[in-house]
Write an enzyme that holds these catalytic residues in place. Structure first.
Site, PDB file in Angstrom:
ATOM      1  N   LYS A 176       0.846  -1.196   0.000  1.00  0.00           N
ATOM      2  CA  LYS A 176       0.000   0.000   0.000  1.00  0.00           C
ATOM      3  C   LYS A 176       0.880   1.243   0.000  1.00  0.00           C
ATOM      4  O   LYS A 176       1.669   1.463   0.913  1.00  0.00           O
ATOM      5  CB  LYS A 176      -0.898  -0.008   1.227  1.00  0.00           C
ATOM      6  N   LYS A 213      -2.245  -1.503  -3.846  1.00  0.00           N
ATOM      7  CA  LYS A 213      -3.130  -0.342  -3.703  1.00  0.00           C
ATOM      8  C   LYS A 213      -2.303   0.933  -3.732  1.00  0.00           C
ATOM      9  O   LYS A 213      -1.321   1.006  -3.015  1.00  0.00           O
ATOM     10  CB  LYS A 213      -3.867  -0.476  -2.371  1.00  0.00           C
TER      11      LYS A 213
HETATM   12  C1  PBG Z   1      -7.352   3.468   5.741  1.00  0.00           C
HETATM   13  C2  PBG Z   1      -7.663   3.232   4.337  1.00  0.00           C
HETATM   14  C3  PBG Z   1      -7.515   4.120   3.255  1.00  0.00           C
HETATM   15  C4  PBG Z   1      -8.094   3.483   2.167  1.00  0.00           C
HETATM   16  C5  PBG Z   1      -8.535   2.224   2.581  1.00  0.00           C
HETATM   17  N1  PBG Z   1      -8.249   2.086   3.927  1.00  0.00           N
HETATM   18  C6  PBG Z   1      -7.000   5.502   3.165  1.00  0.00           C
HETATM   19  C7  PBG Z   1      -5.633   5.840   3.562  1.00  0.00           C
HETATM   20  O1  PBG Z   1      -4.777   4.992   3.786  1.00  0.00           O
HETATM   21  O2  PBG Z   1      -5.403   7.049   3.672  1.00  0.00           O
HETATM   22  C8  PBG Z   1      -8.247   4.101   0.805  1.00  0.00           C
HETATM   23  C9  PBG Z   1      -9.307   3.518  -0.046  1.00  0.00           C
HETATM   24  C10 PBG Z   1      -9.734   4.371  -1.188  1.00  0.00           C
HETATM   25  O3  PBG Z   1      -9.192   5.460  -1.444  1.00  0.00           O
HETATM   26  O4  PBG Z   1     -10.670   3.954  -1.856  1.00  0.00           O
HETATM   27  N2  PBG Z   1      -6.069   3.385   6.134  1.00  0.00           N
END
Ligand code: PBG
Length: 328
Positions: free
Chosen positions: A198, A251
Site C-alpha cells: 500500500k 493499492k
Molecule cells: C485506511 C484506508 C484508506 C483506504 C482504505 N483504507 C485511506 C488511507 O490509507 O489514507 C483508501 C481507499 C480508497 O481510497 O478507496 N487506512
C-alpha cells in the site's frame, strides 16, 4: 460493416479481430462479479444516505440504509463486501470498536452466508488525529499500542461474525499480530486479506471524506510505501505473506499494475488490486464532463487489472458488474 483483409499479408490482424465471436473465442482474460468486492461505508448512529464527493452512487450510509443497499447488491450478484465502519466519536487512546462490531453483526445477522463480509481494520476513522496508528507524546507511531488496538478490533469484528479481516493500517508486524490474536480467540479460520503493498498516494481523497479519516497533521509517508520503490513494495507483500496473510493486495491499483505478477510469483498467494476512490472518481469525473463513456471505461480498467494478474478486485463499481455483462 464489411472488412476486407489483405490477402497478401499472412499475418492479417483483421482476420481475428473483425468478428465479435472470434474476439470472444480468443479473449485471454475472463472474470465475473464473483471476483469483485464492493466497499460499504456504515456511519454509526446515522440514518439515511449521504453522498461522497466524486464516488457516484457510493454513499455514507446509516445502518438501515446500508442493509437496503446490500440487499439490492446481493440481488445483483455481489457476494463480497468490504466494510468500513465510521464511529460517531473519535478518541486519542483507549479506542473501542463497538461501532464496527454493531455494523458487522447487523450485516451478518441479516444476510448470513448469502454474502462474505470482509471488515477493514484500521484506526484512522477512530482517532482524533486521523492517523492509522496511535501516537506517542512526541507524535510518533506508538507501535505496541497500535498493534494492541488493531488486534482488539480484529477480534471484536470476528466475534461479531466477520468472514475475513482486512488490515489497511500498514503498521509493522500487524499481520502476524492479527493472526496470533485471532487464533488465540478461536478464530483460526478467519482469513486475513492484508493491504500488503500500500503506497502513500494522492488517490485516496474521496475515501478520506467518506471515512472522515484525513490526517489532521503530517501525512502517511512514515508508514505507507514510497511510490518510487519497487523493491520495498514487493518486500512488503512478501513480509505480509510470511506473517500469515492469506490474500495479498496492491493499492492503488492502476499505479501498482507492474507489481501484481512479481508479488504473486514471489509468494504463491492470491494478489488482488484495490481500485481506490480517486481512481474511480476520475472516471466519474471524466464521464460527467462528457469525455468518456463511464461503463466502457470502468470495464476497460477491470480488464487491465485482470490481464495484469489480479486475482480479485476491490472496486466501487462492483454492484454494476451484472449490468456490464459480468453477471454470475
Ligand atoms: C485506511 C484506508 C484508506 C483506504 C482504505 N483504507 C485511506 C488511507 O490509507 O489514507 C483508501 C481507499 C480508497 O481510497 O478507496 N487506512
Amino acid at each position: 460493416m464489411t472488412v476486407t483483409t489483405d490477402a497478401r499479408a499472412p499475418w492479417s490482424q483483421l482476420r481475428l479481430r473483425q468478428s465479435a465471436h472470434v474476439r470472444d473465442l480468443l479473449a485471454e482474460t475472463r472474470f465475473s462479479v464473483d471476483q469483485l468486492i464492493q466497499p460499504i461505508f456504515i456511519v454509526d448512529g446515522a440514518s439515511g444516505s449521504q453522498p461522497i464527493t466524486g464516488l457516484g452512487d457510493n454513499a455514507r450510509l446509516g445502518e438501515a440504509a446500508a442493509l437496503d443497499v446490500i440487499a439490492r447488491d446481493v440481488d445483483a450478484g455481489v457476494r463480497h463486501f468490504l466494510l468500513f465502519s465510521i464511529p460517531a466519536r473519535k478518541a486519542e487512546s483507549n479506542l473501542r470498536f463497538d461501532p464496527a462490531k454493531r455494523a458487522t453483526d447487523a450485516v451478518k445477522t441479516r444476510f448470513g452466508d448469502a454474502l462474505c463480509l470482509w471488515v477493514d481494520i484500521c484506526l484512522c476513522s477512530s482517532t482524533t488525529h486521523g492517523h492509522c496508528g496511535l501516537l506517542d507524546p512526541a507524535g510518533r507511531i506508538d507501535l505496541d499500542a497500535s498493534l494492541d488496538a488493531l488486534g482488539r478490533m480484529a477480534v471484536d469484528v470476528a466475534d461479531a461474525g466477520a468472514d475475513g479481516v482486512s488490515p489497511s493500517d500498514m503498521m509493522d508486524g500487524r499481520t502476524a499480530h492479527l493472526r496470533k490474536v485471532l487464533d488465540e480467540h478461536g478464530h483460526g479460520r478467519v482469513p486475513i486479506m492484508s493491504y500488503s503493498t500500500k503506497f502513500a498516494s494522492q488517490f485516496y481523497g474521496p475515501f478520506r471524506e467518506a471515512a472522515a479519516s484525513a490526517p489532521q497533521f503530517g501525512d502517511r509517508r512514515h508508514y505507507q510505501i514510497d511510490v518510487r520503490s519497487r523493491r520495498d513494495a514487493i518486500a512488503s507483500s512478501v513480509r505480509c505473506a510470511g506473517e500469515g496473510a492469506d490474500l495479498l493486495m496492491v493499492k492503488p491499483g492502476l499505479t501498482s499494475l507492474d507489481l501484481i505478477s512479481p508479488i504473486a510469483e514471489a509468494t504463491g498467494k492470491p494478489v488482488g488490486a484495490y481500485q481506490v476512490s480517486g481512481e474511480y472518481a476520475s472516471l466519474v469525473s471524466l464521464a460527467q464532463q462528457g469525455l468518456t463513456n463511464f461503463d466502457a471505461a470502468l470495464l476497460e480498467t477491470w480488464w487491465v487489472f485482470r490481464r495484469a494478474g489480479a486475482a480479485y478486485l476491490i472496486t466501487y463499481g462492483a454492484r454494476q458488474a451484472a449490468a456490464l455483462g459480468l453477471g454470475r
